[in-house]
Design a protein around this motif. Structure first.
Motif, PDB file in Angstrom:
ATOM      1  N   THR A   1      -0.107   0.710  11.511  1.00 45.51           N
ATOM      2  CA  THR A   1       0.160  -0.501  12.084  1.00 45.51           C
ATOM      3  C   THR A   1      -0.682  -1.855  11.707  1.00 45.51           C
ATOM      4  OG1 THR A   1      -1.507   0.034  13.755  1.00 45.51           O
ATOM      5  CG2 THR A   1       0.898   0.665  14.223  1.00 45.51           C
ATOM      6  N   ARG A   2      -1.842  -1.535  11.152  1.00 47.92           N
ATOM      7  CA  ARG A   2      -2.813  -2.714  10.374  1.00 47.92           C
ATOM      8  C   ARG A   2      -2.585  -2.776   9.147  1.00 47.92           C
ATOM      9  NH1 ARG A   2      -7.369  -3.348  13.667  1.00 47.92           N
ATOM     10  NH2 ARG A   2      -6.789  -3.688  16.003  1.00 47.92           N
ATOM     11  N   GLY A   3      -2.202  -1.766   8.529  1.00 52.14           N
ATOM     12  CA  GLY A   3      -1.733  -1.642   7.085  1.00 52.14           C
ATOM     13  C   GLY A   3      -3.168  -1.419   6.153  1.00 52.14           C
ATOM     14  N   GLU A   4      -4.123  -0.909   6.687  1.00 51.09           N
ATOM     15  CA  GLU A   4      -5.194  -0.471   6.063  1.00 51.09           C
ATOM     16  C   GLU A   4      -5.151   0.729   5.540  1.00 51.09           C
ATOM     17  OE1 GLU A   4      -7.793  -0.370   9.484  1.00 51.09           O
ATOM     18  OE2 GLU A   4      -7.950  -2.533   9.889  1.00 51.09           O
ATOM     19  N   GLY A   5      -5.657   0.967   4.355  1.00 51.61           N
ATOM     20  CA  GLY A   5      -5.385   2.353   3.612  1.00 51.61           C
ATOM     21  C   GLY A   5      -4.073   2.648   2.977  1.00 51.61           C
ATOM     22  N   LEU A   6      -3.108   2.006   3.087  1.00 49.92           N
ATOM     23  CA  LEU A   6      -1.617   1.962   2.701  1.00 49.92           C
ATOM     24  C   LEU A   6      -1.733   2.306   1.134  1.00 49.92           C
ATOM     25  CD1 LEU A   6       0.537  -0.096   5.007  1.00 49.92           C
ATOM     26  CD2 LEU A   6       0.267   2.362   5.074  1.00 49.92           C
ATOM     27  N   ASP A   7      -2.523   1.475   0.446  1.00 48.64           N
ATOM     28  CA  ASP A   7      -2.440   1.634  -1.054  1.00 48.64           C
ATOM     29  C   ASP A   7      -2.657   3.102  -1.653  1.00 48.64           C
ATOM     30  OD1 ASP A   7      -2.078  -1.101  -1.249  1.00 48.64           O
ATOM     31  OD2 ASP A   7      -4.202  -1.550  -1.895  1.00 48.64           O
ATOM     32  N   GLY A   8      -3.608   3.847  -0.856  1.00 46.61           N
ATOM     33  CA  GLY A   8      -3.596   5.554  -1.278  1.00 46.61           C
ATOM     34  C   GLY A   8      -2.138   6.199  -0.787  1.00 46.61           C
ATOM     35  N   TRP A   9      -1.718   5.749  -0.042  1.00 46.63           N
ATOM     36  CA  TRP A   9      -0.510   6.624   0.452  1.00 46.63           C
ATOM     37  C   TRP A   9       0.586   6.156  -0.488  1.00 46.63           C
ATOM     38  CZ3 TRP A   9       2.967   9.985   1.912  1.00 46.63           C
ATOM     39  CH2 TRP A   9       4.450   9.240   2.350  1.00 46.63           C
ATOM     40  N   TYR A  10       0.709   4.878  -1.047  1.00 48.40           N
ATOM     41  CA  TYR A  10       1.774   4.222  -1.983  1.00 48.40           C
ATOM     42  C   TYR A  10       1.460   5.008  -3.470  1.00 48.40           C
ATOM     43  CZ  TYR A  10       3.166   0.915   1.813  1.00 48.40           C
ATOM     44  OH  TYR A  10       3.542   0.495   2.946  1.00 48.40           O
ATOM     45  N   ARG A  11       0.216   4.897  -3.634  1.00 52.46           N
ATOM     46  CA  ARG A  11      -0.137   5.503  -5.047  1.00 52.46           C
ATOM     47  C   ARG A  11       0.213   7.047  -5.095  1.00 52.46           C
ATOM     48  NH1 ARG A  11      -4.759   3.258  -5.045  1.00 52.46           N
ATOM     49  NH2 ARG A  11      -5.837   5.171  -3.960  1.00 52.46           N
ATOM     50  N   TRP A  12       0.120   7.798  -3.935  1.00 56.96           N
ATOM     51  CA  TRP A  12       0.367   9.132  -4.169  1.00 56.96           C
ATOM     52  C   TRP A  12       1.934   9.150  -4.133  1.00 56.96           C
ATOM     53  CZ3 TRP A  12       3.593  12.208  -1.119  1.00 56.96           C
ATOM     54  CH2 TRP A  12       3.267  13.707  -1.381  1.00 56.96           C
TER      55      TRP A  12
END
Length: 284
Positions: A263-274
């Motif tokens: 919901t906040r968008g925090e940490g999504l970069d790690g998910w998208y990288r995976w």
């Protein structure tokens, strides 16, 4: 056993629907299942598939001894045959298929909505939604901008390979894209059933407690990635992230982790990288 958990039900209990459409039966071989159309005379009809049966759910009661075990093994073998066909379908089209599993309310659908919107134009995504009833989640996915098919399992507590195979005949999955299979909310039964996916992604939220890997080790052993969601709530709940990871690594040392707040968008970069890395591997 399925007569306890709800999977032993009439075949017509499972329906396949698209948001905005109506169900109309189409026959495939000797089976009938729901096919969405944009007209007003549809009715929900199910189909004959290999799911009105008993299979292993980790329950402790025994009503047939060796015979029950034989039946359960046969069900899983038949599921695995269809799963291999699904796998070939994905590989032939360069599609990365991910099986998203979790307890109800962990944030699977919210994570999918955010992913679809953030990666629009970069990664084509399609979604199979698994729920016992309603089109609610499929409508959210459609509003986010991805093609989606809802599989309503009736009283069934998980998707199986045959349900996915039938869904693929109705859903437009872009070649070279990613298929997200959002399983029914359950951390027990989906661990047993191969859908033909490249990986299982187990999603837990910090509101559930950090002992999920201890309670449901089979699911964490089967997963390739663990997403720890709702991290924005960590200051308000009793959840030890490292204790949760340690418990999961005891059953699956190779398990990868991503901590995020959908919901906040925090940490999504790690998910998208995976996600990008797994898509590239699937394309190869």
């Amino acid at each position: 056993m399925c007569d306890s958990c709800g999977c032993n039900q009439p075949p017509d209990a499972v329906t396949y629907r698209k948001p905005g459409g109506h169900d109309h039966p189409h026959r495939h071989g000797d089976a009938e299942h729901a096919h969405p159309h944009e007209h007003d005379h549809g009715h929900d009809h199910g189909h004959d598939h290999a799911h009105s049966h008993d299979h292993a759910h980790g329950h402790d009661h025994d009503h047939g001894g060796g015979r029950r075990l034989s039946v359960e093994q046969d069900i899983l073998r038949r599921n695995d045959v269809v799963a291999e066909r699904n796998r070939g379908w994905f590989e032939g089209r360069g599609v990365l298929a991910l099986n998203l599993v979790s307890s109800p309310g962990s944030g699977k659908t919210s994570l999918l909505e955010r992913t679809i919107r953030d990666l629009r134009g970069e990664i084509p995504l399609a979604v199979i939604e698994g729920d016992q009833q309603t089109l609610n989640d499929a409508e959210r996915i459609a509003a986010a901008g991805a093609p989606v098919l809802q599989v309503n399992t009736g009283f069934g507590c998980h998707l199986d390979a045959e349900m996915v195979r039938r869904a693929l005949s109705e859903l437009e999955v872009p070649a070279g894209g990613v298929l997200m299979i959002e399983n029914v909310g359950n951390l027990v039964c989906p661990a047993l059933f191969d859908l033909g996916e490249h990986a299982k992604v187990v999603i837990i939220s910090v509101t559930e407690g950090d002992d999920k890997p201890q309670k449901y080790p089979a699911m964490f052993a089967a997963a390739s990635l663990c997403v720890i969601n709702k991290t924005d709530l960590l200051p308000h709940v009793d959840f030890d992230v490292e204790a949760c990871k340690d418990a999961a690594r005891r059953v699956n040392p190779a398990l990868a982790f991503v901590e995020l707040s959908a919901t906040r968008g925090e940490g999504l970069d790690g998910w998208y990288r995976w996600l990008r890395d797994r898509r590239a591997a699937a394309a190869r």
